[in-house]
Design a protein around this motif. Structure first.
Motif, PDB file in Angstrom:
ATOM      1  N   ALA A 134       0.700  -1.570   0.029  1.00  0.00           N
ATOM      2  CA  ALA A 134      -0.207  -0.270   0.101  1.00  0.00           C
ATOM      3  C   ALA A 134       0.827   1.412   0.330  1.00  0.00           C
ATOM      4  N   ALA A 135       1.510   1.339   0.714  1.00  0.00           N
ATOM      5  CA  ALA A 135       2.426   2.391   0.698  1.00  0.00           C
ATOM      6  C   ALA A 135       3.365   3.123  -0.433  1.00  0.00           C
ATOM      7  N   ALA A 136       3.849   1.377  -1.417  1.00  0.00           N
ATOM      8  CA  ALA A 136       4.442   1.604  -2.329  1.00  0.00           C
ATOM      9  C   ALA A 136       3.469   2.571  -3.265  1.00  0.00           C
ATOM     10  N   ASN A 137       2.419   2.926  -3.492  1.00  0.00           N
ATOM     11  CA  ASN A 137       1.311   3.716  -4.212  1.00  0.00           C
ATOM     12  C   ASN A 137       0.672   4.582  -3.395  1.00  0.00           C
ATOM     13  N   SER A 138       0.738   4.580  -1.926  1.00  0.00           N
ATOM     14  CA  SER A 138       0.408   6.240  -1.511  1.00  0.00           C
ATOM     15  C   SER A 138       0.865   7.409  -1.644  1.00  0.00           C
ATOM     16  N   LYS A 139       0.365   8.325  -1.573  1.00  0.00           N
ATOM     17  CA  LYS A 139       0.424   9.671  -1.473  1.00  0.00           C
ATOM     18  C   LYS A 139       1.020  10.183  -0.312  1.00  0.00           C
ATOM     19  N   ALA A 140       1.174   9.533   0.640  1.00  0.00           N
ATOM     20  CA  ALA A 140       1.790   9.841   2.143  1.00  0.00           C
ATOM     21  C   ALA A 140       3.481   9.524   1.971  1.00  0.00           C
ATOM     22  N   VAL A 141       3.502   8.877   0.763  1.00  0.00           N
ATOM     23  CA  VAL A 141       4.848   8.435   1.397  1.00  0.00           C
ATOM     24  C   VAL A 141       5.643   8.218  -0.255  1.00  0.00           C
ATOM     25  N   ASP A 142       7.179   9.162  -0.059  1.00  0.00           N
ATOM     26  CA  ASP A 142       7.707   9.359  -0.732  1.00  0.00           C
ATOM     27  C   ASP A 142       9.323   9.144  -0.563  1.00  0.00           C
ATOM     28  N   LYS A 143      10.590   8.899  -1.133  1.00  0.00           N
ATOM     29  CA  LYS A 143      11.925   8.918  -1.244  1.00  0.00           C
ATOM     30  C   LYS A 143      11.881   8.860   0.422  1.00  0.00           C
ATOM     31  N   ASP A 144      11.384  10.213   1.170  1.00  0.00           N
ATOM     32  CA  ASP A 144      12.235  10.830   2.411  1.00  0.00           C
ATOM     33  C   ASP A 144      11.766  10.495   3.346  1.00  0.00           C
ATOM     34  N   THR A 145      10.425   9.501   3.470  1.00  0.00           N
ATOM     35  CA  THR A 145       9.534   8.890   4.058  1.00  0.00           C
ATOM     36  C   THR A 145      10.498   7.776   5.010  1.00  0.00           C
ATOM     37  N   LEU A 146      10.230   7.164   6.282  1.00  0.00           N
ATOM     38  CA  LEU A 146      11.047   6.329   6.821  1.00  0.00           C
ATOM     39  C   LEU A 146      10.268   5.648   7.193  1.00  0.00           C
ATOM     40  N   ILE A 147       9.661   4.142   7.172  1.00  0.00           N
ATOM     41  CA  ILE A 147       9.607   3.510   7.659  1.00  0.00           C
ATOM     42  C   ILE A 147       9.740   2.187   8.419  1.00  0.00           C
ATOM     43  N   ILE A 148       9.202   2.218   9.031  1.00  0.00           N
ATOM     44  CA  ILE A 148       9.360   1.139  10.450  1.00  0.00           C
ATOM     45  C   ILE A 148       8.700  -0.379  10.399  1.00  0.00           C
ATOM     46  N   ILE A 149       9.475  -1.127  10.952  1.00  0.00           N
ATOM     47  CA  ILE A 149       8.480  -2.397  11.161  1.00  0.00           C
ATOM     48  C   ILE A 149       8.867  -3.424  12.326  1.00  0.00           C
ATOM     49  N   GLU A 150       8.046  -3.711  12.932  1.00  0.00           N
ATOM     50  CA  GLU A 150       8.322  -4.550  14.131  1.00  0.00           C
ATOM     51  C   GLU A 150       7.301  -5.914  13.936  1.00  0.00           C
ATOM     52  N   GLU A 151       8.005  -6.882  13.862  1.00  0.00           N
ATOM     53  CA  GLU A 151       7.770  -8.254  13.176  1.00  0.00           C
ATOM     54  C   GLU A 151       8.803  -8.780  13.863  1.00  0.00           C
ATOM     55  N   LEU A 152       8.454  -9.842  13.747  1.00  0.00           N
ATOM     56  CA  LEU A 152       9.286 -11.575  14.799  1.00  0.00           C
ATOM     57  C   LEU A 152      11.059 -11.332  13.734  1.00  0.00           C
ATOM     58  N   LYS A 153      12.056 -11.431  14.821  1.00  0.00           N
ATOM     59  CA  LYS A 153      13.216 -11.092  14.654  1.00  0.00           C
ATOM     60  C   LYS A 153      13.422 -12.519  13.451  1.00  0.00           C
ATOM     61  N   GLU A 154      13.103 -13.430  12.956  1.00  0.00           N
ATOM     62  CA  GLU A 154      12.692 -14.933  11.784  1.00  0.00           C
ATOM     63  C   GLU A 154      12.317 -13.864  10.753  1.00  0.00           C
ATOM     64  N   ARG A 155      11.268 -12.849  10.626  1.00  0.00           N
ATOM     65  CA  ARG A 155      10.914 -12.355   9.352  1.00  0.00           C
ATOM     66  C   ARG A 155      12.024 -12.129   8.787  1.00  0.00           C
ATOM     67  N   ASP A 156      11.912 -12.595   7.276  1.00  0.00           N
ATOM     68  CA  ASP A 156      12.403 -12.061   6.266  1.00  0.00           C
ATOM     69  C   ASP A 156      11.529 -11.055   5.405  1.00  0.00           C
ATOM     70  N   PHE A 157      12.571 -10.133   4.930  1.00  0.00           N
ATOM     71  CA  PHE A 157      11.943  -9.146   3.934  1.00  0.00           C
ATOM     72  C   PHE A 157      12.619  -8.705   2.922  1.00  0.00           C
ATOM     73  N   SER A 158      12.522 -10.111   1.772  1.00  0.00           N
ATOM     74  CA  SER A 158      13.802 -10.048   1.069  1.00  0.00           C
ATOM     75  C   SER A 158      12.432  -9.631   0.119  1.00  0.00           C
ATOM     76  N   PHE A 159      11.177  -9.177   0.013  1.00  0.00           N
ATOM     77  CA  PHE A 159      10.185  -9.083  -0.611  1.00  0.00           C
ATOM     78  C   PHE A 159       9.938  -7.466  -0.430  1.00  0.00           C
ATOM     79  N   ALA A 160      10.026  -6.464   0.342  1.00  0.00           N
ATOM     80  CA  ALA A 160      10.682  -5.050  -0.023  1.00  0.00           C
ATOM     81  C   ALA A 160      11.520  -4.919  -0.867  1.00  0.00           C
ATOM     82  N   ASN A 161      12.002  -5.387  -1.526  1.00  0.00           N
ATOM     83  CA  ASN A 161      13.056  -5.011  -2.826  1.00  0.00           C
ATOM     84  C   ASN A 161      11.817  -4.561  -3.937  1.00  0.00           C
ATOM     85  N   ASP A 162      11.866  -6.110  -4.655  1.00  0.00           N
ATOM     86  CA  ASP A 162      10.169  -5.908  -5.145  1.00  0.00           C
ATOM     87  C   ASP A 162       9.372  -4.921  -4.841  1.00  0.00           C
ATOM     88  N   LEU A 163       8.807  -5.090  -4.125  1.00  0.00           N
ATOM     89  CA  LEU A 163       8.015  -3.833  -3.237  1.00  0.00           C
ATOM     90  C   LEU A 163       8.355  -2.902  -3.458  1.00  0.00           C
TER      91      LEU A 163
END
Length: 182
Positions: free
Chosen positions: A132-161
């Motif tokens: 959703a953030a990839a297409n949001s008008k509220a998010v640009d290259k200067d927006t810092l997004i921080i996600i809290e998740e289990l330490k084992e969670r793989d975030f390799s999908f982030a690059n594809d988004l």
């Protein structure tokens, strides 16, 4: 649970009754805000899956200009509103009863400097928020997004988004992943 620093320092915050929320510990919250120290003043901060609203309230206490508090649970919304009145920060706050994905797409109506998301672990909501953030008008290259998740969670999908992981802070059982648009 308390406000760690700033104008509301040491004020005790309520947490929603029941086990629908998982409050971030004071120690982890302090570590996170030490990392964000220079980014918070005058920022627009969005607290997704807010629970008690403690993260957004901490940001406001440390000088954020405005905070969005988003949760889809009625009990949590009541708790957030109570905590905002208690800390006298309601005038710089927008409280939305929405799910996190909808809020990123449509609810946040201005540029967000920092988006903090603490969704239920292991349900893929983190990936939906980034999509959703990839297409949001509220998010640009200067927006810092921080996600809290289990330490084992793989975030390799982030690059594809379309996001780069700029930092990970790993704790005992969870982590904070810091991302920006590529």
């Amino acid at each position: 649970m308390r406000v760690i620093a700033g104008s509301a320092r040491s004020l005790i915050l309520k947490t929603p009754a029941g086990d629908n929320t998982r409050p971030t510990s004071d120690r982890i919250k302090e570590t996170l805000f030490n990392i964000l120290m220079n980014d918070v003043p005058d920022a627009v901060f969005a607290d997704l899956c807010s629970g008690s609203g403690q993260m957004g309230i901490e940001a406001l206490s440390r000088g954020a200009a405005k905070a969005y508090f988003i949760d889809n649970d009625t009990t949590a919304i009541g708790c957030i509103e109570y905590n905002l009145r208690h800390t006298k920060m309601i005038d710089r706050s927008i409280v939305l009863k929405q799910d996190a994905v909808t809020s990123v797409s449509y609810g946040i109506r201005e540029h967000a400097d920092i988006i903090f998301a603490d969704p239920p672990y292991g349900k893929g909501i983190d990936e939906q928020i980034l999509a959703a953030a990839a297409n949001s008008k509220a998010v640009d290259k200067d927006t810092l997004i921080i996600i809290e998740e289990l330490k084992e969670r793989d975030f390799s999908f982030a690059n594809d988004l379309g996001f780069d992981i700029i930092r990970e802070k790993i704790y005992k059982s969870n982590k904070h992943v810091f991302l920006r648009k590529a």
